[in-house]
Design a protein around this motif. Structure first.
Motif, PDB file in Angstrom:
ATOM      1  N   GLY A  77       0.759  -1.222  -0.025  1.00 15.77           N
ATOM      2  CA  GLY A  77       0.132   0.030   0.024  1.00 15.77           C
ATOM      3  C   GLY A  77       0.888   1.352   0.024  1.00 15.77           C
ATOM      4  O   GLY A  77       0.208   2.383   0.265  1.00 15.77           O
ATOM      5  N   LYS A  80      -0.662   4.083  -2.385  1.00 16.23           N
ATOM      6  CA  LYS A  80      -1.901   4.815  -1.812  1.00 16.23           C
ATOM      7  C   LYS A  80      -1.550   5.528  -0.536  1.00 16.23           C
ATOM      8  O   LYS A  80      -2.287   6.707  -0.584  1.00 16.23           O
ATOM      9  CB  LYS A  80      -2.742   3.498  -1.242  1.00 16.23           C
ATOM     10  N   THR A  81      -0.552   5.271   0.198  1.00 16.90           N
ATOM     11  CA  THR A  81      -0.076   6.361   1.105  1.00 16.90           C
ATOM     12  C   THR A  81       0.506   7.386   0.365  1.00 16.90           C
ATOM     13  O   THR A  81       0.066   8.682   1.230  1.00 16.90           O
ATOM     14  CB  THR A  81       1.023   5.534   1.890  1.00 16.90           C
ATOM     15  N   ARG A 121     -13.215   0.657   5.040  1.00 23.05           N
ATOM     16  CA  ARG A 121     -12.111   1.580   5.591  1.00 23.05           C
ATOM     17  C   ARG A 121     -12.482   2.764   6.240  1.00 23.05           C
ATOM     18  O   ARG A 121     -12.094   3.219   7.233  1.00 23.05           O
ATOM     19  CB  ARG A 121     -11.221   1.874   4.467  1.00 23.05           C
ATOM     20  N   HIS A 364       5.318   0.305   6.083  1.00 18.03           N
ATOM     21  CA  HIS A 364       4.298  -0.847   5.749  1.00 18.03           C
ATOM     22  C   HIS A 364       4.784  -1.918   6.255  1.00 18.03           C
ATOM     23  O   HIS A 364       5.898  -2.208   6.748  1.00 18.03           O
ATOM     24  CB  HIS A 364       3.903  -0.711   4.280  1.00 18.03           C
ATOM     25  N   THR A 400      -2.499  -4.964   4.317  1.00 15.98           N
ATOM     26  CA  THR A 400      -2.660  -3.813   3.096  1.00 15.98           C
ATOM     27  C   THR A 400      -3.321  -2.469   3.462  1.00 15.98           C
ATOM     28  O   THR A 400      -4.651  -2.721   3.993  1.00 15.98           O
ATOM     29  CB  THR A 400      -3.098  -4.326   1.738  1.00 15.98           C
ATOM     30  N   GLY A 401      -2.715  -1.436   3.415  1.00 16.63           N
ATOM     31  CA  GLY A 401      -3.085  -0.222   3.887  1.00 16.63           C
ATOM     32  C   GLY A 401      -2.989   0.070   5.430  1.00 16.63           C
ATOM     33  O   GLY A 401      -3.524   1.142   6.103  1.00 16.63           O
ATOM     34  N   GLU A 402      -2.227  -0.782   5.969  1.00 17.01           N
ATOM     35  CA  GLU A 402      -1.826  -0.495   7.558  1.00 17.01           C
ATOM     36  C   GLU A 402      -0.154  -0.278   7.525  1.00 17.01           C
ATOM     37  O   GLU A 402       0.314  -0.613   6.563  1.00 17.01           O
ATOM     38  CB  GLU A 402      -2.396  -1.646   8.175  1.00 17.01           C
ATOM     39  N   ARG A 421      -4.178   2.118  10.986  1.00 17.26           N
ATOM     40  CA  ARG A 421      -4.876   2.036   9.671  1.00 17.26           C
ATOM     41  C   ARG A 421      -5.001   3.111   9.208  1.00 17.26           C
ATOM     42  O   ARG A 421      -5.809   4.036   9.551  1.00 17.26           O
ATOM     43  CB  ARG A 421      -6.327   0.848   9.950  1.00 17.26           C
ATOM     44  N   LEU A 422      -4.491   2.978   7.810  1.00 16.36           N
ATOM     45  CA  LEU A 422      -4.686   4.438   7.081  1.00 16.36           C
ATOM     46  C   LEU A 422      -6.027   4.823   6.253  1.00 16.36           C
ATOM     47  O   LEU A 422      -6.789   3.561   5.903  1.00 16.36           O
ATOM     48  CB  LEU A 422      -3.458   4.311   6.038  1.00 16.36           C
ATOM     49  N   ALA A 424      -8.366   5.883   3.516  1.00 13.44           N
ATOM     50  CA  ALA A 424      -8.411   5.620   2.003  1.00 13.44           C
ATOM     51  C   ALA A 424      -8.187   6.960   1.210  1.00 13.44           C
ATOM     52  O   ALA A 424      -8.939   8.170   1.461  1.00 13.44           O
ATOM     53  CB  ALA A 424      -9.933   5.204   1.608  1.00 13.44           C
TER      54      ALA A 424
END
Length: 530
Positions: A77, A80-81, A121, A364, A400-402, A421-422, A424
């Motif tokens: 991720g 996306k970050t 999310r 990540h 994913t996304g954390e 937890r990021l 979206a």
């Protein structure tokens, strides 16, 4: 700054009001992110396997010129970050530069599409998600790919960066610097690669070989190696990256009419098979900004945040001079209001002297399938402050996304380590459609300025004209007396009436050397922007 109990901002009272609902360790972590000034929202705290949306993890806007690292294994991720941070910076009026390696950041200009994953999310982290597009400009190195062409003159690029691209060793790099010095001092403008090749060819010819003695330390054999490297480089199709109009890096500092920062997206998917080239070009952009921007000191918000994706490519096979220049640039550019984020797989990809200057960290998941992976995991854990987490376990269990986060507080101290937890991104998480991207490029106010390459009179043409002189009498006639005696062939060429009348200097004059700074790049005051 007032004590936390008297801070007027909303986050601090919110944390206090919900203290009974948070475990004590989690409360301590959440309190470390209750800032009083503007901040970017990263996500919500993860604790004991649970997402705690009342404990928001943030980064102060004023600390984003203190640089950062976004790291993690492929597919965790990171992209996306970058998108999440870029969106919020734009909203705060801060321009952003993104290197788009895979071609999936172009969607930042279009609103995102809501689906069940985004809804889940947003609910997890208490995000009021709304699909939003952001002002963007699209660029492409040398016009290869879909974007406004980004070119550099060879003079502007400089010998240190060019040596990295040509994979020259230390001795050859020093020799190339001497060749640049020679061309600069003689007023031989190096606009594109054929200009540099012409100068090296001249210096290795019978006519020009005596000039090697005036440079000092440059052997004919080393000059020959450089010439062969240049020829091979051109054969790989690299000529299009060098020339005019040279890209003015101040374009990266613009804001849109609504006050939001423009997100500059450099598409690199078309040149991702040339990592040495594009990674070094990214460093040229940063070095050029460094040279031209004035000192600001501490700022309320950055002037620009610059994301260097695939950062490990910058350091692979890098010379000592190159590494020193990177370190110095990163150390000093923050006082000019520019934040730099390195994006790579593990912190060990970044030299220790550079890593020590990256105050904001978003780590990540790390994979640990092999003994080497385990060593990388151990090294990553050691780069974080002490925390109540078992970071080895947390880093391998992140989804994913954390990510594990630590940033600089408003006082400049590291915040507690927070598994997060990021949020979206609110723009399109994927590439913009080809038709829409093409329209965005051709309708840009910058397109006409940079789209068409210009090949004006420079070193190649001057030396070709000089080579056409037949015999010493004609050469002497071309070199009309100008108050001083010419003692070498190249001085006759450069000093001839033909060249004097045709020369259009890039801010230099015959006999006046270009001013160079970090990376050997030419300072803007020594060249004309077109």
């Amino acid at each position: 700054m007032p004590d936390r109990e008297t801070m007027p901002s909303a986050p601090a009272p919110e944390v206090s009001a919900r203290a009974a609902a948070l475990p004590q360790d989690a409360l301590r972590i959440a309190s470390g992110y209750a800032f009083s000034g503007p901040a970017l929202q990263l996500g919500a705290l993860l604790w004991d396997g649970q997402c705690l949306p009342d404990a928001q993890i943030r980064v102060p806007l004023a600390m984003l010129n203190r640089h950062g690292l976004v790291a993690g294994a492929t597919g965790t991720g990171k992209t996306k970050t970058l998108q999440l941070i870029a969106e919020q910076l734009s909203t705060q009026g801060v321009p952003v530069f993104l290197a788009d390696i895979k071609g999936d950041l172009s969607g930042i200009a279009a609103p995102g599409r809501q689906d069940t994953r985004i809804e889940g999310r947003a609910a997890d982290v208490h995000q009021n998600w709304t699909g939003t597009g952001f002002p963007a400009e699209y660029y492409a190195l040398g016009g290869i790919g879909r974007g406004i062409p980004v070119r550099a003159t060879v003079t502007g690029f400089g010998p240190v960066l060019l040596s990295k691209v040509l994979r020259l060793n230390r001795t050859q790099e020093q020799s190339l610097a001497l060749i640049f010095h020679y061309a600069d001092s003689k007023g031989l403008e190096l606009i594109d690669l054929k200009d540099l090749r012409a100068v090296v060819t001249f210096l290795t010819s019978d006519e020009g070989r005596p000039e090697l003695k005036t440079i000092g330390g440059l052997s004919a054999a080393t000059a020959g190696v450089i010439l062969r490297s240049l020829t091979a480089f051109e054969a790989q199709g690299a000529s299009g990256f060098f020339g005019e109009p040279e890209f003015d890096t101040s374009e990266l500092l613009r804001t849109a009419e609504d006050g939001r920062g423009v997100v500059s997206v450099l598409e690199l998917s078309a040149v991702q098979d040339r990592p040495q080239l594009f990674s070094t070009f990214l460093m040229w952009l940063l070095a050029d900004l460094f040279h031209d921007l004035p000192e600001l000191g501490d700022v309320d918000k950055p002037r620009l945040v610059f994301f260097l994706d695939e950062a490990h490519l910058l350091f692979d096979d890098a010379s000592e001079a190159f590494l020193e220049s990177i370190t110095q640039t990163v150390r000093l550019i923050r006082s000019k209001g520019v934040g730099v984020f390195f994006v790579t797989q593990t912190p060990k990809d970044v030299p220790a002297d550079v890593l020590a200057q990256l105050g904001n960290r978003v780590q990540h998941a790390v994979r640990a399938f092999t003994p080497d992976d385990q060593k990388a995991l151990n090294a990553t854990v050691k780069t974080f402050p002490k925390s109540p987490y078992d970071l080895e376990e947390v880093l391998t269990d992140l989804g994913t996304g954390e990510a594990v986060v630590t940033v600089l507080s408003e006082k400049g101290a590291p915040t507690p380590v927070a598994a997060t937890r990021l949020r979206a991104p609110e723009s399109l998480m994927g590439p913009l459609g080809q038709d829409a991207l093409e329209r965005a490029v051709t309708e840009s106010a910058l397109y006409e300025r940079y789209a068409q390459a210009v090949d004006r009179e420079s070193a190649y043409e001057r030396l070709e004209r000089g080579r056409g002189a037949k015999g010493p009498d004609e050469m002497r006639e071309a070199a009309a007396p100008r108050g001083e005696e010419r003692t070498s062939a190249v001085e006759q060429v450069v000093g001839s009436g033909v060249f004097q009348s045709l020369a259009r200097s890039v801010g230099t004059q015959i006999g006046r050397e270009i001013t160079r700074s970090l990376f050997g790049t030419a300072r803007r005051s020594g060249r004309r922007r077109r």
